[in-house]
Design a protein around this motif. Structure first.
Motif, mmCIF file in Angstrom:
data_model
loop_
_atom_site.group_PDB
_atom_site.id
_atom_site.type_symbol
_atom_site.label_atom_id
_atom_site.label_comp_id
_atom_site.label_asym_id
_atom_site.label_seq_id
_atom_site.Cartn_x
_atom_site.Cartn_y
_atom_site.Cartn_z
ATOM 1 N N ILE A 100 0.833 -1.200 0.000
ATOM 2 C CA ILE A 100 0.000 0.000 0.000
ATOM 3 C C ILE A 100 0.870 1.253 0.000
ATOM 4 N N GLY A 101 1.928 1.239 0.789
ATOM 5 C CA GLY A 101 2.826 2.387 0.822
ATOM 6 C C GLY A 101 3.437 2.690 -0.531
ATOM 7 N N HIS A 102 3.923 1.651 -1.212
ATOM 8 C CA HIS A 102 4.501 1.844 -2.551
ATOM 9 C C HIS A 102 3.447 2.362 -3.531
ATOM 10 N N SER A 103 2.249 1.778 -3.485
ATOM 11 C CA SER A 103 1.224 2.123 -4.470
ATOM 12 C C SER A 103 0.659 3.520 -4.245
ATOM 13 N N VAL A 104 0.416 3.886 -2.992
ATOM 14 C CA VAL A 104 -0.096 5.224 -2.708
ATOM 15 C C VAL A 104 0.925 6.278 -3.136
ATOM 16 N N ALA A 105 2.199 6.017 -2.887
ATOM 17 C CA ALA A 105 3.242 6.957 -3.310
ATOM 18 C C ALA A 105 3.271 7.084 -4.827
ATOM 19 N N ALA A 106 3.129 5.953 -5.523
ATOM 20 C CA ALA A 106 3.120 5.989 -6.990
ATOM 21 C C ALA A 106 1.900 6.740 -7.511
ATOM 22 N N ALA A 107 0.760 6.557 -6.860
ATOM 23 C CA ALA A 107 -0.464 7.241 -7.296
ATOM 24 C C ALA A 107 -0.318 8.754 -7.194
ATOM 25 N N LYS A 108 0.382 9.222 -6.187
ATOM 26 C CA LYS A 108 0.566 10.662 -6.023
ATOM 27 C C LYS A 108 1.369 11.275 -7.159
ATOM 28 N N ASN A 109 2.153 10.446 -7.845
ATOM 29 C CA ASN A 109 2.977 10.928 -8.954
ATOM 30 C C ASN A 109 2.362 10.642 -10.313
ATOM 31 N N ILE A 115 -6.967 5.269 -6.213
ATOM 32 C CA ILE A 115 -6.566 4.073 -5.479
ATOM 33 C C ILE A 115 -7.368 3.985 -4.193
ATOM 34 N N ALA A 116 -7.756 2.782 -3.836
ATOM 35 C CA ALA A 116 -8.376 2.493 -2.550
ATOM 36 C C ALA A 116 -7.749 1.201 -2.035
ATOM 37 N N CYS A 117 -7.616 1.083 -0.718
ATOM 38 C CA CYS A 117 -6.753 0.052 -0.141
ATOM 39 C C CYS A 117 -7.501 -0.801 0.890
ATOM 40 N N GLY A 118 -7.227 -2.083 0.861
ATOM 41 C CA GLY A 118 -7.909 -3.019 1.734
ATOM 42 C C GLY A 118 -7.438 -2.958 3.171
ATOM 43 N N ALA A 119 -8.385 -2.754 4.084
ATOM 44 C CA ALA A 119 -8.115 -2.820 5.520
ATOM 45 C C ALA A 119 -8.935 -3.968 6.087
ATOM 46 N N GLY A 120 -8.285 -4.840 6.849
ATOM 47 C CA GLY A 120 -8.969 -5.997 7.406
ATOM 48 C C GLY A 120 -8.482 -6.311 8.804
ATOM 49 N N THR A 121 -8.504 -7.583 9.122
ATOM 50 C CA THR A 121 -8.086 -8.029 10.459
ATOM 51 C C THR A 121 -7.130 -9.214 10.338
ATOM 52 N N ASP A 122 -6.472 -9.354 9.196
ATOM 53 C CA ASP A 122 -5.720 -10.570 8.928
ATOM 54 C C ASP A 122 -4.421 -10.693 9.709
ATOM 55 N N HIS A 123 -4.061 -9.682 10.503
ATOM 56 C CA HIS A 123 -2.893 -9.843 11.357
ATOM 57 C C HIS A 123 -3.218 -10.570 12.656
ATOM 58 N N LEU A 124 -4.507 -10.760 12.943
ATOM 59 C CA LEU A 124 -4.870 -11.574 14.099
ATOM 60 C C LEU A 124 -4.432 -13.021 13.858
ATOM 61 N N THR A 125 -3.894 -13.654 14.874
ATOM 62 C CA THR A 125 -3.356 -15.001 14.716
ATOM 63 C C THR A 125 -4.477 -15.998 14.462
ATOM 64 N N PRO A 126 -4.418 -16.720 13.332
ATOM 65 C CA PRO A 126 -5.470 -17.711 13.047
ATOM 66 C C PRO A 126 -5.526 -18.786 14.127
ATOM 67 N N GLY A 127 -6.717 -19.233 14.416
ATOM 68 C CA GLY A 127 -6.891 -20.321 15.370
ATOM 69 C C GLY A 127 -6.984 -19.899 16.818
ATOM 70 N N THR A 128 -6.821 -18.605 17.081
ATOM 71 C CA THR A 128 -6.966 -18.135 18.454
ATOM 72 C C THR A 128 -8.374 -17.609 18.661
ATOM 73 N N ASP A 129 -8.778 -17.522 19.911
ATOM 74 C CA ASP A 129 -10.122 -17.049 20.231
ATOM 75 C C ASP A 129 -10.108 -15.530 20.331
ATOM 76 N N SER A 130 -10.411 -14.860 19.229
ATOM 77 C CA SER A 130 -10.481 -13.404 19.217
ATOM 78 C C SER A 130 -11.890 -12.975 19.602
ATOM 79 N N SER A 131 -11.971 -11.904 20.355
ATOM 80 C CA SER A 131 -13.264 -11.367 20.757
ATOM 81 C C SER A 131 -13.715 -10.300 19.770
ATOM 82 N N ILE A 132 -14.953 -9.853 19.932
ATOM 83 C CA ILE A 132 -15.449 -8.758 19.107
ATOM 84 C C ILE A 132 -14.593 -7.512 19.309
ATOM 85 N N ASN A 133 -14.180 -7.248 20.532
ATOM 86 C CA ASN A 133 -13.308 -6.090 20.784
ATOM 87 C C ASN A 133 -11.959 -6.248 20.090
#
Length: 388
Positions: A100-109, A115-133
């Motif tokens: 995203i950093g590379h692409s947003v910088a390129a878009a400015k030039n 450009i629009a960029c994906g924000a998610g929760t994929d850094h949460l460790t799979p298989g763990t019990d994550s809460s709504i919070n």
């Protein structure tokens, strides 16, 4: 005419190219459209990196950004760090943020680049019990990081939310919290289970029509914070029904890689815009068709896009999540990259028969821009598989 040997369900047979390549747009000012159109862009890996290809990320930044420039030159927006870029299937959150950093910088030039960029929760460790919070905090962290780079947000569906939610009220709680905080209106992405089985039951309902009611209510409640919604359910009926239920200012972005032409053209009651993985693969055709539509030539729009639909349906055939392999393969055939290697070794996710049919359909759709080059590259791939 050029021919080559290709496999099919009946064995090996000669195939003679029959399609006429679509005339590529001439360099210059980007064409003007009357639809907002994003291509979800793939990434290019470094084939010479000394690493473990199934485990490590080695992205060729020069070629990856060059491909985005190719899309911008054609008047298309870039949907960055989405599933087409193997998000969650080889591309980690740290890798996505760097992308995203590379692409947003390129878009400015690049004048006029969108450009629009994906924000998610994929850094949460799979298989763990994550809460709504935990899910809320994960979304907040990624959104903050992307907005700090100057990126606009595509709010991606969350595997962690599916695991943590106990019903529609939990989805309403998460999206209410996030949408109240974003600095600019977002695109919400409802990715169906055919693209990612871990998202089955999204919005707290197993039935798509029940889920649609939940999603639409959330969007219309926060219409001032939602630019649009992209649904990827591969159902024109469901997309049209949802499109007609949205608040007037909220766009529907088709994610239907089976029925995109008719959905973009629309009907007397409205039309869809586009945020499509197939537009990565057929970008020049998409650009030319959209320019025809903007000029009032709907017949010309369909004449260009109609032959691409069988190709798209093949690329996105079940297991649909492996469509990225076909997208990258077509980029290789068209000389947009010099190899056919992918993160996680996913060039192996489709069979030789799949590639052969993709080649035939791409030829018939007119999207092999240099047929002789495409044939030479196809022969190399077939030879590796024992077809000579």
């Amino acid at each position: 005419m050029t021919s080559l040997i290709l496999p099919s369900s009946g064995g090996l047979a000669a195939y003679t190219l029959t399609g006429a390549p679509l005339a590529l747009p001439k360099p210059g000012a980007a064409p003007q459209f009357n639809r907002v159109a994003y291509a979800a862009a793939h990434i290019v890996v470094d084939p010479l990196a000394d690493n473990a290809p199934w485990l490590d990320q080695a992205i060729d930044w020069e070629r990856t950004i060059a491909f985005r420039t190719h899309l911008w030159d054609l008047g298309l927006g870039v949907a960055e760090a989405m599933d087409t870029a193997q998000r969650g299937m080889g591309l980690s959150w740290p890798g996505a943020l760097e992308l995203i950093g590379h692409s947003v910088a390129a878009a400015k030039n690049h004048p006029g680049a969108v450009i629009a960029c994906g924000a998610g929760t994929d850094h949460l460790t799979p298989g763990t019990d994550s809460s709504i919070n935990d899910v809320i905090r994960a979304y907040e962290m990624q959104i903050e990081a992307i907005e700090a780079l100057g990126g606009r947000i595509i709010l991606m569906a969350s595997r962690a939310l599916v695991a943590a939610a106990r019903g529609p009220d939990d989805y309403a709680r998460v999206y209410d919290r996030i949408l109240r905080q974003v600095s600019q209106p977002v695109i919400i992405h409802w990715l169906g289970e055919m693209f990612d089985p871990a998202l089955d039951g999204y919005w707290g309902a197993a039935d798509h029509w029940d889920a649609m009611a939940v999603c639409t209510d959330i969007i219309n409640t926060h219409a001032d914070k939602v630019d649009g919604v992209k649904i990827s359910l591969l159902s024109a009926e469901k997309e049209i029904a949802m499109r007609r239920r949205l608040a007037p200012a909220v766009r529907m972005y088709t994610g239907d890689d089976f029925n995109y032409a008719e959905l973009i053209a629309g009907d007397a009651l409205g039309h869809s815009h586009a945020l499509l993985g197939i537009f990565d693969a057929i970008a020049p055709a998409a650009s030319a068709a959209l320019a025809r539509l903007a000029a009032g030539d709907e017949a010309g729009f369909h004449a260009i896009l109609a032959p691409t639909v069988p190709l798209s349906r093949h690329i996105f055939a079940a297991p649909t999540r492996f469509y990225k392999t076909g997208v990258v393969f077509l980029a290789y055939l068209n000389g947009l990259q010099d190899h056919f290697l992918m993160l996680g070794g996913q060039q192996s996710a489709r069979s030789l028969l799949h590639f052969a049919e993709l080649f035939r359909l791409a030829d018939q759709a007119g999207v092999l821009h240099d047929p002789e080059q495409a044939v030479a590259r196809m022969r190399r791939v077939m030879a590796v598989g024992g077809v000579v």
